[in-house]
Design a protein around this motif. Sequence first.
Motif, PDB file in Angstrom:
ATOM      1  N   UNK A 173       0.290  -2.012   0.148  1.00 54.62           N
ATOM      2  CA  UNK A 173       0.851   0.285  -0.205  1.00 54.62           C
ATOM      3  C   UNK A 173       0.749   1.465  -0.341  1.00 54.62           C
ATOM      4  N   UNK A 174       0.426   2.190  -0.312  1.00 57.63           N
ATOM      5  CA  UNK A 174       1.191   3.588  -0.412  1.00 57.63           C
ATOM      6  C   UNK A 174       1.654   3.870   1.234  1.00 57.63           C
ATOM      7  N   UNK A 175       1.015   3.804   2.448  1.00 58.42           N
ATOM      8  CA  UNK A 175       0.354   4.081   3.222  1.00 58.42           C
ATOM      9  C   UNK A 175       2.201   3.061   3.970  1.00 58.42           C
ATOM     10  N   UNK A 176       2.294   1.886   3.511  1.00 56.28           N
ATOM     11  CA  UNK A 176       3.408   1.037   4.311  1.00 56.28           C
ATOM     12  C   UNK A 176       4.628   1.394   3.047  1.00 56.28           C
ATOM     13  N   UNK A 177       3.878   2.098   1.292  1.00 56.45           N
ATOM     14  CA  UNK A 177       5.624   2.508   1.804  1.00 56.45           C
ATOM     15  C   UNK A 177       6.189   3.836   2.189  1.00 56.45           C
ATOM     16  N   UNK A 178       4.977   4.707   2.000  1.00 56.28           N
ATOM     17  CA  UNK A 178       5.375   6.062   3.001  1.00 56.28           C
ATOM     18  C   UNK A 178       6.553   5.576   4.462  1.00 56.28           C
ATOM     19  N   UNK A 179       5.874   4.405   5.060  1.00 54.08           N
ATOM     20  CA  UNK A 179       5.938   4.548   6.734  1.00 54.08           C
ATOM     21  C   UNK A 179       7.514   4.066   6.608  1.00 54.08           C
ATOM     22  N   UNK A 180       7.120   2.992   5.716  1.00 50.99           N
ATOM     23  CA  UNK A 180       9.014   2.028   5.545  1.00 50.99           C
ATOM     24  C   UNK A 180       9.932   2.684   5.053  1.00 50.99           C
ATOM     25  N   UNK A 181       9.689   3.226   4.236  1.00 56.05           N
ATOM     26  CA  UNK A 181      10.855   3.755   3.213  1.00 56.05           C
ATOM     27  C   UNK A 181      11.341   5.093   4.141  1.00 56.05           C
ATOM     28  N   UNK A 188       5.028  14.880   4.629  1.00 58.24           N
ATOM     29  CA  UNK A 188       4.629  14.937   2.925  1.00 58.24           C
ATOM     30  C   UNK A 188       3.595  14.270   3.099  1.00 58.24           C
ATOM     31  N   UNK A 189       3.404  14.478   1.409  1.00 56.20           N
ATOM     32  CA  UNK A 189       2.063  12.951   1.065  1.00 56.20           C
ATOM     33  C   UNK A 189       2.375  12.354  -0.319  1.00 56.20           C
ATOM     34  N   UNK A 190       1.448  12.057  -0.755  1.00 58.93           N
ATOM     35  CA  UNK A 190       1.459  10.692  -1.936  1.00 58.93           C
ATOM     36  C   UNK A 190       2.648  10.890  -2.983  1.00 58.93           C
ATOM     37  N   UNK A 191       2.037  12.552  -3.238  1.00 60.65           N
ATOM     38  CA  UNK A 191       2.750  12.781  -4.569  1.00 60.65           C
ATOM     39  C   UNK A 191       4.573  12.613  -4.587  1.00 60.65           C
ATOM     40  N   UNK A 192       4.922  12.303  -3.380  1.00 59.02           N
ATOM     41  CA  UNK A 192       6.254  12.702  -3.141  1.00 59.02           C
ATOM     42  C   UNK A 192       6.250  11.663  -3.534  1.00 59.02           C
ATOM     43  N   UNK A 193       5.953  10.239  -3.033  1.00 61.19           N
ATOM     44  CA  UNK A 193       5.996   8.588  -3.372  1.00 61.19           C
ATOM     45  C   UNK A 193       5.951   8.307  -5.037  1.00 61.19           C
ATOM     46  N   UNK A 194       4.513   8.537  -5.879  1.00 65.90           N
ATOM     47  CA  UNK A 194       4.439   9.249  -7.095  1.00 65.90           C
ATOM     48  C   UNK A 194       5.713   9.019  -7.711  1.00 65.90           C
TER      49      UNK A 194
END
Length: 225
Positions: A173-181, A188-194
């Motif tokens: 999930x996006x939340x999982x990736x943001x939290x663990x990485x 920040x927000x999802x745009x950083x991951x994208x």
Amino acid sequence: MYKLLVVDDEERIRSLIKKYAQFEGYEIVEAFDGLNAIELCKSEVLDLIIMDIMMPNLDGFSAVKEIRKYSSIPVIMLSARGEEYDRIHGFEVGVDDYVVKPFSPKELFMRVSAILKRVQSEQSKHKDVFEYKDLKVDFTARKVFLHDEEIDLSPKEYMLLFYLVRNAGIALTREQLIHDVWGYDFYGDDRTLDTHIKLLRKSLKDYNVLIVTLRGVGYRFEIEN
């Protein structure tokens, strides 16, 4: 040359360790508290951490616990206290060794040398490499190769790719990736991951298809059978 991270809120202690480390041929990076240490671990390629316990903002135990979520880098803990509880708690969160202040710089760096030799020996026996066709991810050396040529990634791109590859075939999930990485303190927000996924795909060229977008969920690293 080995690169060490020295984490202590006392500049005097950092200077003492740095002076002795440079004499012994080590490169030194400094941090003044646990939060600073976590950020440096994400942006620097380090070989070992010397970490104080009692520090402002985030103590050494909490910092090591967070670092252990994404790194197995060896840690030597420094403390002005020598209680058994501190030692046990340190080993529970993933500390490799424990030195009580005041300490002998010579003894400290004998311990540093012993740990680095052990890690080097273990790595040579169990080299951690992922290979798929012409894509090679060397976790131990922190290098990525395409068609036998090394590609240059940003520190965050390395972390993101390593995390995706380690969890190949799993819907993340996006939340999982943001939290663990990015870590628990990311604001920040999802745009950083994208954005980083987009940059990573560009770096992977024809292998970008291995990073699959899961609409409404997140991403998955998918290897073709």
